[in-house]
Design a protein around this motif. Structure first.
Motif, PDB file in Angstrom:
ATOM      1  N   ILE A 171       0.905  -1.084   0.171  1.00 48.02           N
ATOM      2  CA  ILE A 171       0.078  -0.062   0.129  1.00 48.02           C
ATOM      3  C   ILE A 171       0.845   1.303   0.156  1.00 48.02           C
ATOM      4  O   ILE A 171       1.889   1.265   0.623  1.00 48.02           O
ATOM      5  N   ILE A 172       0.508   2.252  -0.573  1.00 48.73           N
ATOM      6  CA  ILE A 172       1.275   3.656  -0.557  1.00 48.73           C
ATOM      7  C   ILE A 172       0.677   4.103   0.854  1.00 48.73           C
ATOM      8  O   ILE A 172      -0.421   4.693   0.675  1.00 48.73           O
ATOM      9  N   ARG A 173       1.398   4.111   1.656  1.00 50.85           N
ATOM     10  CA  ARG A 173       1.099   4.796   2.868  1.00 50.85           C
ATOM     11  C   ARG A 173       1.559   6.266   2.955  1.00 50.85           C
ATOM     12  O   ARG A 173       0.942   7.096   3.523  1.00 50.85           O
ATOM     13  N   ASP A 174       2.766   6.626   2.337  1.00 45.89           N
ATOM     14  CA  ASP A 174       3.083   8.058   2.324  1.00 45.89           C
ATOM     15  C   ASP A 174       3.013   8.379   0.946  1.00 45.89           C
ATOM     16  O   ASP A 174       3.847   8.226   0.035  1.00 45.89           O
ATOM     17  N   GLN A 175       2.029   9.439   0.717  1.00 47.90           N
ATOM     18  CA  GLN A 175       1.773   9.810  -0.707  1.00 47.90           C
ATOM     19  C   GLN A 175       2.834  10.828  -1.067  1.00 47.90           C
ATOM     20  O   GLN A 175       2.833  11.180  -2.308  1.00 47.90           O
ATOM     21  N   ASP A 176       3.540  11.346  -0.448  1.00 48.29           N
ATOM     22  CA  ASP A 176       4.686  12.425  -0.751  1.00 48.29           C
ATOM     23  C   ASP A 176       6.122  11.546  -1.148  1.00 48.29           C
ATOM     24  O   ASP A 176       6.703  12.294  -1.998  1.00 48.29           O
TER      25      ASP A 176
ATOM     26  N   LEU B 129       9.040  11.519 -12.606  1.00 50.84           N
ATOM     27  CA  LEU B 129       9.275  10.069 -12.895  1.00 50.84           C
ATOM     28  C   LEU B 129      10.844   9.918 -13.215  1.00 50.84           C
ATOM     29  O   LEU B 129      11.766  10.518 -13.764  1.00 50.84           O
ATOM     30  N   TYR B 130      11.367   9.112 -11.981  1.00 48.53           N
ATOM     31  CA  TYR B 130      12.909   8.739 -11.819  1.00 48.53           C
ATOM     32  C   TYR B 130      13.345   7.668 -13.053  1.00 48.53           C
ATOM     33  O   TYR B 130      14.477   7.520 -13.205  1.00 48.53           O
ATOM     34  N   GLY B 131      12.262   6.831 -13.184  1.00 47.57           N
ATOM     35  CA  GLY B 131      12.687   5.734 -14.219  1.00 47.57           C
ATOM     36  C   GLY B 131      11.516   4.826 -14.525  1.00 47.57           C
ATOM     37  O   GLY B 131      10.550   4.869 -13.875  1.00 47.57           O
ATOM     38  N   TYR B 132      11.599   4.394 -15.831  1.00 52.03           N
ATOM     39  CA  TYR B 132      10.304   3.428 -16.057  1.00 52.03           C
ATOM     40  C   TYR B 132      10.931   2.486 -17.156  1.00 52.03           C
ATOM     41  O   TYR B 132      11.965   2.440 -17.676  1.00 52.03           O
ATOM     42  N   VAL B 133      10.193   1.394 -17.379  1.00 50.89           N
ATOM     43  CA  VAL B 133      10.285   0.466 -18.467  1.00 50.89           C
ATOM     44  C   VAL B 133       8.699  -0.157 -19.074  1.00 50.89           C
ATOM     45  O   VAL B 133       8.033  -0.535 -17.956  1.00 50.89           O
ATOM     46  N   ILE B 134       8.722  -0.330 -20.229  1.00 50.05           N
ATOM     47  CA  ILE B 134       7.516  -0.898 -20.573  1.00 50.05           C
ATOM     48  C   ILE B 134       7.845  -2.263 -21.200  1.00 50.05           C
ATOM     49  O   ILE B 134       8.535  -2.405 -22.369  1.00 50.05           O
ATOM     50  N   MET B 135       7.278  -3.259 -20.498  1.00 50.02           N
ATOM     51  CA  MET B 135       7.861  -4.747 -21.023  1.00 50.02           C
ATOM     52  C   MET B 135       6.404  -5.112 -21.764  1.00 50.02           C
ATOM     53  O   MET B 135       5.546  -4.438 -21.929  1.00 50.02           O
ATOM     54  N   SER B 136       6.590  -6.395 -22.236  1.00 52.91           N
ATOM     55  CA  SER B 136       5.446  -6.953 -23.040  1.00 52.91           C
ATOM     56  C   SER B 136       4.077  -6.808 -22.434  1.00 52.91           C
ATOM     57  O   SER B 136       3.009  -6.810 -23.077  1.00 52.91           O
ATOM     58  N   ASN B 137       4.068  -6.935 -21.073  1.00 55.67           N
ATOM     59  CA  ASN B 137       2.843  -7.327 -20.198  1.00 55.67           C
ATOM     60  C   ASN B 137       2.609  -6.531 -18.912  1.00 55.67           C
ATOM     61  O   ASN B 137       1.817  -6.878 -18.240  1.00 55.67           O
ATOM     62  N   HIS B 138       3.747  -5.865 -18.543  1.00 55.46           N
ATOM     63  CA  HIS B 138       3.612  -4.865 -17.510  1.00 55.46           C
ATOM     64  C   HIS B 138       4.626  -3.589 -17.649  1.00 55.46           C
ATOM     65  O   HIS B 138       5.359  -3.581 -18.599  1.00 55.46           O
ATOM     66  N   VAL B 139       4.539  -2.784 -16.624  1.00 56.19           N
ATOM     67  CA  VAL B 139       5.211  -1.487 -16.697  1.00 56.19           C
ATOM     68  C   VAL B 139       5.834  -1.200 -15.387  1.00 56.19           C
ATOM     69  O   VAL B 139       5.131  -1.547 -14.248  1.00 56.19           O
ATOM     70  N   HIS B 140       7.038  -1.050 -15.167  1.00 52.92           N
ATOM     71  CA  HIS B 140       7.828  -0.624 -13.906  1.00 52.92           C
ATOM     72  C   HIS B 140       7.978   0.657 -13.826  1.00 52.92           C
ATOM     73  O   HIS B 140       8.365   1.553 -15.059  1.00 52.92           O
ATOM     74  N   LEU B 141       7.446   1.590 -12.556  1.00 59.58           N
ATOM     75  CA  LEU B 141       8.018   3.020 -12.661  1.00 59.58           C
ATOM     76  C   LEU B 141       8.628   3.330 -11.248  1.00 59.58           C
ATOM     77  O   LEU B 141       8.072   2.757 -10.352  1.00 59.58           O
ATOM     78  N   ILE B 142       9.455   4.316 -11.180  1.00 59.28           N
ATOM     79  CA  ILE B 142       9.813   4.690 -10.094  1.00 59.28           C
ATOM     80  C   ILE B 142       9.188   6.327 -10.035  1.00 59.28           C
ATOM     81  O   ILE B 142       9.714   7.309 -10.901  1.00 59.28           O
ATOM     82  N   VAL B 143       8.204   6.690  -9.320  1.00 63.28           N
ATOM     83  CA  VAL B 143       7.555   7.510  -9.638  1.00 63.28           C
ATOM     84  C   VAL B 143       7.290   8.586  -8.131  1.00 63.28           C
ATOM     85  O   VAL B 143       7.162   7.859  -7.141  1.00 63.28           O
ATOM     86  N   GLN B 144       6.824   9.715  -8.255  1.00 61.43           N
ATOM     87  CA  GLN B 144       6.699  10.675  -6.917  1.00 61.43           C
ATOM     88  C   GLN B 144       5.663  11.477  -7.520  1.00 61.43           C
ATOM     89  O   GLN B 144       5.660  11.907  -8.771  1.00 61.43           O
ATOM     90  N   SER B 145       4.657  11.891  -6.460  1.00 63.36           N
ATOM     91  CA  SER B 145       3.988  12.832  -6.958  1.00 63.36           C
ATOM     92  C   SER B 145       4.239  14.387  -6.133  1.00 63.36           C
ATOM     93  O   SER B 145       4.552  14.396  -4.956  1.00 63.36           O
ATOM     94  N   LYS B 146       4.278  15.296  -6.968  1.00 64.35           N
ATOM     95  CA  LYS B 146       4.693  17.034  -6.297  1.00 64.35           C
ATOM     96  C   LYS B 146       3.577  17.318  -5.255  1.00 64.35           C
ATOM     97  O   LYS B 146       4.100  18.126  -4.381  1.00 64.35           O
TER      98      LYS B 146
ATOM     99  N   LEU C 166      -0.139  10.605  -4.751  1.00 66.20           N
ATOM    100  CA  LEU C 166       0.479   9.440  -5.640  1.00 66.20           C
ATOM    101  C   LEU C 166      -0.458   8.504  -5.986  1.00 66.20           C
ATOM    102  O   LEU C 166      -0.536   8.009  -7.045  1.00 66.20           O
ATOM    103  N   SER C 167      -1.361   8.081  -5.027  1.00 58.30           N
ATOM    104  CA  SER C 167      -2.463   7.029  -5.441  1.00 58.30           C
ATOM    105  C   SER C 167      -3.481   7.689  -6.402  1.00 58.30           C
ATOM    106  O   SER C 167      -3.785   6.789  -7.233  1.00 58.30           O
ATOM    107  N   ASP C 168      -3.603   8.756  -6.401  1.00 56.32           N
ATOM    108  CA  ASP C 168      -4.927   9.293  -7.301  1.00 56.32           C
ATOM    109  C   ASP C 168      -4.007   9.246  -8.722  1.00 56.32           C
ATOM    110  O   ASP C 168      -4.516   9.063  -9.733  1.00 56.32           O
ATOM    111  N   LEU C 169      -2.645   9.825  -8.721  1.00 55.33           N
ATOM    112  CA  LEU C 169      -1.947  10.171  -9.917  1.00 55.33           C
ATOM    113  C   LEU C 169      -1.972   8.608 -10.706  1.00 55.33           C
ATOM    114  O   LEU C 169      -2.228   8.430 -11.863  1.00 55.33           O
ATOM    115  N   ILE C 170      -1.412   7.590  -9.803  1.00 57.94           N
ATOM    116  CA  ILE C 170      -1.480   6.159 -10.317  1.00 57.94           C
ATOM    117  C   ILE C 170      -2.753   5.683 -10.821  1.00 57.94           C
ATOM    118  O   ILE C 170      -2.850   5.173 -11.988  1.00 57.94           O
ATOM    119  N   ARG C 171      -4.130   5.867 -10.155  1.00 56.96           N
ATOM    120  CA  ARG C 171      -5.210   5.791 -10.548  1.00 56.96           C
ATOM    121  C   ARG C 171      -5.685   6.133 -11.906  1.00 56.96           C
ATOM    122  O   ARG C 171      -6.109   5.472 -12.846  1.00 56.96           O
TER     123      ARG C 171
END
Length: 198
Positions: free
Chosen positions: A6-11, A51-68, A72-77
């Motif tokens: 769970i994203i506990r700290d939205q910052d 966005l600090y990093g990402y990759v789009i694979m064939s069936n999933h996406v990895h992100l290292i992300v933060q909300s200013k 963050l939960s709303d942003l990902i949603r």
């Protein structure tokens, strides 16, 4: 997903994994990868995404992300909702040899969840892991960037177009506004920029 991710700290910055239902290889098609790229670009420019990093694979996406703005939960949603709707529209309206099979899988996925009525593109949950140190950040960046190498798609991370590896290695990529970890947004009240953004 309530099993400890769970994203506990939205910052704070998080390592996020979002996966297509039934691990369907949707992103073997360029037009669907481009939806993700365009959405990330929009979120960076208009929705306070770092966005600090990402990759789009064939069936999933990895992100290292933060909300200013600490949402963050709303942003990902919103990112998942927009990309799902847009990709589903493309599957239905444009030539797609796997159309019937894909739509059947996406339809079946709605039977176990009440949120989506017609189709579900992304699996629920984000497997969110908080970035708690610079060492952990770099281990996740390495993991992201080496994903296409481990999958046998390319020999070097910088050869894979749909990844932030080129941003780190060559200084440019298809997404230009990557927040490079060597030049992060810094909170002057703390020693690590990934512990809190203000």
């Amino acid at each position: 997903m309530k099993e400890g991710y769970i994203i506990r700290d939205q910052d704070k910055a998080h390592f996020i994994t979002t996966t297509v239902v039934d691990w369907i290889d949707a992103f073997t098609r360029k037009e669907y990868r481009d939806v993700v790229i365009n959405s990330l670009n929009y979120c960076i420019n208009n929705k306070h995404m770092l966005l600090y990093g990402y990759v789009i694979m064939s069936n999933h996406v990895h992100l290292i992300v933060q909300s200013k703005n600490g949402k963050l939960s709303d942003l990902i949603r919103d990112f998942k909702k927009f990309t799902a709707r847009t990709i589903l529209e493309k599957i239905m309206e444009e030539p797609e040899s796997r159309k019937e099979w894909m739509l059947e899988r996406f339809k079946n996925a709605t039977k176990t969840h009440a949120r989506n009525k017609n189709y579900q593109f992304w699996r629920y949950g984000n497997h969110a892991e908080e970035i708690y140190s610079e060492k952990f950040l770099w281990s996740k960046l390495d993991y992201i960037h080496l994903n296409p190498v481990r999958a046998g798609i390319v020999k070097k991370a910088s050869e894979y177009l749909y990844s932030s590896a080129t941003n780190y290695i060559d200084g440019k990529g298809i997404l230009e506004n990557i927040e490079l970890a060597t030049n992060p947004v810094i909170d002057v009240l703390r020693t690590s920029p990934f512990l809190k953004y203000e």
